[in-house]
Design a protein around this motif. Structure first.
Motif, PDB file in Angstrom:
ATOM      1  N   GLU A  31       0.842  -1.192   0.000  1.00 51.04           N
ATOM      2  CA  GLU A  31       0.000   0.000   0.000  1.00 51.04           C
ATOM      3  C   GLU A  31       0.884   1.252   0.000  1.00 51.04           C
ATOM      4  OE1 GLU A  31      -3.438   1.958   2.819  1.00 51.04           O
ATOM      5  OE2 GLU A  31      -3.154  -0.216   2.873  1.00 51.04           O
ATOM      6  N   ASN A  32       0.506   2.222  -0.817  1.00 50.48           N
ATOM      7  CA  ASN A  32       1.235   3.493  -0.927  1.00 50.48           C
ATOM      8  C   ASN A  32       2.684   3.308  -1.378  1.00 50.48           C
ATOM      9  OD1 ASN A  32      -1.025   5.030  -0.057  1.00 50.48           O
ATOM     10  ND2 ASN A  32      -0.539   4.480   2.057  1.00 50.48           N
ATOM     11  N   TYR A  33       2.917   2.301  -2.204  1.00 48.42           N
ATOM     12  CA  TYR A  33       4.250   2.032  -2.737  1.00 48.42           C
ATOM     13  C   TYR A  33       4.155   2.079  -4.261  1.00 48.42           C
ATOM     14  CZ  TYR A  33       8.829  -0.222  -3.123  1.00 48.42           C
ATOM     15  OH  TYR A  33      10.156  -0.503  -3.406  1.00 48.42           O
ATOM     16  N   ASP A  34       5.069   2.746  -4.933  1.00 43.19           N
ATOM     17  CA  ASP A  34       4.972   3.016  -6.360  1.00 43.19           C
ATOM     18  C   ASP A  34       5.550   1.926  -7.262  1.00 43.19           C
ATOM     19  OD1 ASP A  34       3.719   5.447  -5.881  1.00 43.19           O
ATOM     20  OD2 ASP A  34       5.608   6.563  -5.859  1.00 43.19           O
ATOM     21  N   PHE A  35       5.859   0.761  -6.701  1.00 41.88           N
ATOM     22  CA  PHE A  35       6.517  -0.274  -7.486  1.00 41.88           C
ATOM     23  C   PHE A  35       5.835  -1.634  -7.328  1.00 41.88           C
ATOM     24  CE2 PHE A  35       9.706   2.918  -6.692  1.00 41.88           C
ATOM     25  CZ  PHE A  35      10.350   3.034  -7.907  1.00 41.88           C
ATOM     26  N   TRP A  36       5.926  -2.426  -8.402  1.00 41.23           N
ATOM     27  CA  TRP A  36       5.607  -3.847  -8.358  1.00 41.23           C
ATOM     28  C   TRP A  36       6.910  -4.583  -8.082  1.00 41.23           C
ATOM     29  CZ3 TRP A  36       0.740  -5.185  -8.108  1.00 41.23           C
ATOM     30  CH2 TRP A  36      -0.234  -4.379  -8.693  1.00 41.23           C
ATOM     31  N   LEU A  37       6.857  -5.689  -7.360  1.00 43.03           N
ATOM     32  CA  LEU A  37       8.043  -6.453  -6.981  1.00 43.03           C
ATOM     33  C   LEU A  37       7.833  -7.931  -7.295  1.00 43.03           C
ATOM     34  CD1 LEU A  37       8.380  -4.885  -3.433  1.00 43.03           C
ATOM     35  CD2 LEU A  37       9.594  -4.159  -5.497  1.00 43.03           C
ATOM     36  N   CYS A  38       8.910  -8.593  -7.654  1.00 46.55           N
ATOM     37  CA  CYS A  38       8.830 -10.034  -7.897  1.00 46.55           C
ATOM     38  C   CYS A  38      10.194 -10.647  -7.617  1.00 46.55           C
ATOM     39  CB  CYS A  38       8.415 -10.300  -9.340  1.00 46.55           C
ATOM     40  SG  CYS A  38       8.146 -12.042  -9.690  1.00 46.55           S
ATOM     41  N   ASP A  39      10.233 -11.590  -6.678  1.00 37.77           N
ATOM     42  CA  ASP A  39      11.480 -12.261  -6.316  1.00 37.77           C
ATOM     43  C   ASP A  39      11.705 -13.484  -7.189  1.00 37.77           C
ATOM     44  OD1 ASP A  39      11.709 -10.401  -4.316  1.00 37.77           O
ATOM     45  OD2 ASP A  39      11.409 -11.806  -2.675  1.00 37.77           O
ATOM     46  N   GLY A  40      12.974 -13.793  -7.386  1.00 38.12           N
ATOM     47  CA  GLY A  40      13.376 -14.997  -8.103  1.00 38.12           C
ATOM     48  C   GLY A  40      14.626 -15.564  -7.465  1.00 38.12           C
ATOM     49  N   LEU A  41      15.037 -16.735  -7.931  1.00 34.93           N
ATOM     50  CA  LEU A  41      16.227 -17.403  -7.409  1.00 34.93           C
ATOM     51  C   LEU A  41      17.179 -17.721  -8.549  1.00 34.93           C
ATOM     52  CD1 LEU A  41      14.498 -19.947  -5.013  1.00 34.93           C
ATOM     53  CD2 LEU A  41      15.700 -17.879  -4.349  1.00 34.93           C
ATOM     54  N   ASP A  42      18.459 -17.452  -8.336  1.00 32.17           N
ATOM     55  CA  ASP A  42      19.441 -17.854  -9.333  1.00 32.17           C
ATOM     56  C   ASP A  42      19.746 -19.339  -9.142  1.00 32.17           C
ATOM     57  OD1 ASP A  42      21.578 -18.179  -7.482  1.00 32.17           O
ATOM     58  OD2 ASP A  42      22.457 -16.223  -7.928  1.00 32.17           O
ATOM     59  N   PRO A  43      20.581 -19.939  -9.993  1.00 34.56           N
ATOM     60  CA  PRO A  43      20.813 -21.384  -9.905  1.00 34.56           C
ATOM     61  C   PRO A  43      21.401 -21.887  -8.589  1.00 34.56           C
ATOM     62  CG  PRO A  43      21.498 -20.573 -12.045  1.00 34.56           C
ATOM     63  CD  PRO A  43      21.168 -19.366 -11.204  1.00 34.56           C
ATOM     64  N   GLU A  44      22.016 -21.011  -7.792  1.00 36.58           N
ATOM     65  CA  GLU A  44      22.571 -21.452  -6.512  1.00 36.58           C
ATOM     66  C   GLU A  44      21.712 -21.013  -5.331  1.00 36.58           C
ATOM     67  OE1 GLU A  44      26.762 -21.014  -5.930  1.00 36.58           O
ATOM     68  OE2 GLU A  44      27.209 -22.101  -7.785  1.00 36.58           O
ATOM     69  N   GLY A  45      20.521 -20.477  -5.601  1.00 40.40           N
ATOM     70  CA  GLY A  45      19.589 -20.132  -4.536  1.00 40.40           C
ATOM     71  C   GLY A  45      19.686 -18.710  -4.024  1.00 40.40           C
ATOM     72  N   ASN A  46      20.528 -17.874  -4.629  1.00 42.77           N
ATOM     73  CA  ASN A  46      20.598 -16.471  -4.227  1.00 42.77           C
ATOM     74  C   ASN A  46      19.342 -15.762  -4.712  1.00 42.77           C
ATOM     75  OD1 ASN A  46      23.371 -16.432  -3.132  1.00 42.77           O
ATOM     76  ND2 ASN A  46      23.881 -16.989  -5.230  1.00 42.77           N
ATOM     77  N   VAL A  47      18.763 -14.920  -3.858  1.00 41.64           N
ATOM     78  CA  VAL A  47      17.509 -14.236  -4.185  1.00 41.64           C
ATOM     79  C   VAL A  47      17.800 -12.929  -4.919  1.00 41.64           C
ATOM     80  CG1 VAL A  47      15.404 -13.208  -3.240  1.00 41.64           C
ATOM     81  CG2 VAL A  47      16.390 -15.224  -2.147  1.00 41.64           C
ATOM     82  N   PHE A  48      17.054 -12.707  -5.996  1.00 42.62           N
ATOM     83  CA  PHE A  48      17.078 -11.419  -6.668  1.00 42.62           C
ATOM     84  C   PHE A  48      15.635 -10.926  -6.749  1.00 42.62           C
ATOM     85  CE2 PHE A  48      16.589 -14.461 -10.113  1.00 42.62           C
ATOM     86  CZ  PHE A  48      15.552 -13.909 -10.854  1.00 42.62           C
ATOM     87  N   GLN A  49      15.471  -9.633  -6.933  1.00 40.73           N
ATOM     88  CA  GLN A  49      14.124  -9.059  -7.032  1.00 40.73           C
ATOM     89  C   GLN A  49      14.055  -8.150  -8.242  1.00 40.73           C
ATOM     90  OE1 GLN A  49      12.465  -5.864  -4.231  1.00 40.73           O
ATOM     91  NE2 GLN A  49      11.409  -7.732  -3.571  1.00 40.73           N
ATOM     92  N   LEU A  50      12.962  -8.281  -8.990  1.00 41.46           N
ATOM     93  CA  LEU A  50      12.639  -7.352 -10.052  1.00 41.46           C
ATOM     94  C   LEU A  50      11.760  -6.262  -9.449  1.00 41.46           C
ATOM     95  CD1 LEU A  50      11.650  -9.836 -12.886  1.00 41.46           C
ATOM     96  CD2 LEU A  50      13.927  -8.903 -12.361  1.00 41.46           C
ATOM     97  N   LYS A  51      12.009  -5.027  -9.831  1.00 46.57           N
ATOM     98  CA  LYS A  51      11.268  -3.876  -9.314  1.00 46.57           C
ATOM     99  C   LYS A  51      10.859  -3.033 -10.508  1.00 46.57           C
ATOM    100  CE  LYS A  51      12.190   0.167  -6.399  1.00 46.57           C
ATOM    101  NZ  LYS A  51      13.199   0.812  -5.548  1.00 46.57           N
ATOM    102  N   SER A  52       9.537  -2.812 -10.649  1.00 44.88           N
ATOM    103  CA  SER A  52       9.021  -2.084 -11.804  1.00 44.88           C
ATOM    104  C   SER A  52       8.044  -1.024 -11.340  1.00 44.88           C
ATOM    105  CB  SER A  52       8.343  -3.066 -12.759  1.00 44.88           C
ATOM    106  OG  SER A  52       7.774  -2.401 -13.850  1.00 44.88           O
ATOM    107  N   ARG A  53       8.205   0.181 -11.831  1.00 46.92           N
ATOM    108  CA  ARG A  53       7.313   1.276 -11.468  1.00 46.92           C
ATOM    109  C   ARG A  53       5.893   0.976 -11.926  1.00 46.92           C
ATOM    110  NH1 ARG A  53       8.195   5.866  -9.186  1.00 46.92           N
ATOM    111  NH2 ARG A  53      10.446   5.789  -9.438  1.00 46.92           N
ATOM    112  N   LYS A  54       4.918   1.294 -11.074  1.00 49.91           N
ATOM    113  CA  LYS A  54       3.494   1.079 -11.400  1.00 49.91           C
ATOM    114  C   LYS A  54       3.062   2.026 -12.492  1.00 49.91           C
ATOM    115  CE  LYS A  54       1.933  -0.598  -6.913  1.00 49.91           C
ATOM    116  NZ  LYS A  54       1.136  -0.309  -5.735  1.00 49.91           N
TER     117      LYS A  54
END
Length: 124
Positions: free
Chosen positions: A101-124
């Motif tokens: 709520e009241n945040y200007d971005f969409w977020l989506c987490d993913g995992l690389d092949p060794e399990g490290n987390v990355f996040q995609l961040k896109s403006r609404k």
């Protein structure tokens, strides 16, 4: 003292695998590399991967996934649903899209092949 983030370094099992993942999926360019090291240009900073020392590699199984408290966050310039679907089609493990709520971005987490987390961040 003034400081700026220059490089984030990850110790990994397979430098070649992880380097290729970020080059293929995020279009990062290779600045330096050898058999135990890779340095990628990730926009305003760098991401480095260094092979874990042999004595530590012997202590973990081949299919071990890392569990750490670090997340790489990449602001993207395309629709997040399209980006997520493209990564899913390439068998990248992705979580659901979310926002707050009241945040200007969409977020989506993913995992690389060794399990490290990355996040995609896109403006609404």
């Amino acid at each position: 003292m003034n400081a700026k983030l220059d490089t984030t370094l990850f110790y990994v099992k397979n430098v070649e695998l992880i380097k290729n993942f970020y080059v293929e999926h995020f279009n990062f360019t290779i600045l330096e590399e050898d058999s135990s090291w890779a340095l990628l240009n990730a926009g305003s900073s760098h991401i480095a991967f260094h092979k874990i020392g042999e004595k530590y590699l012997q202590k973990i199984s081949k299919d071990h996934q890392f569990d750490n408290n670090t997340k790489l966050i990449f602001e993207i310039d395309i629709d997040i649903l399209s980006a997520r679907n493209e990564l899913l089609s390439k068998n990248v493990r992705m979580r659901e899209i979310k926002t707050f709520e009241n945040y200007d971005f969409w977020l989506c987490d993913g995992l690389d092949p060794e399990g490290n987390v990355f996040q995609l961040k896109s403006r609404k």
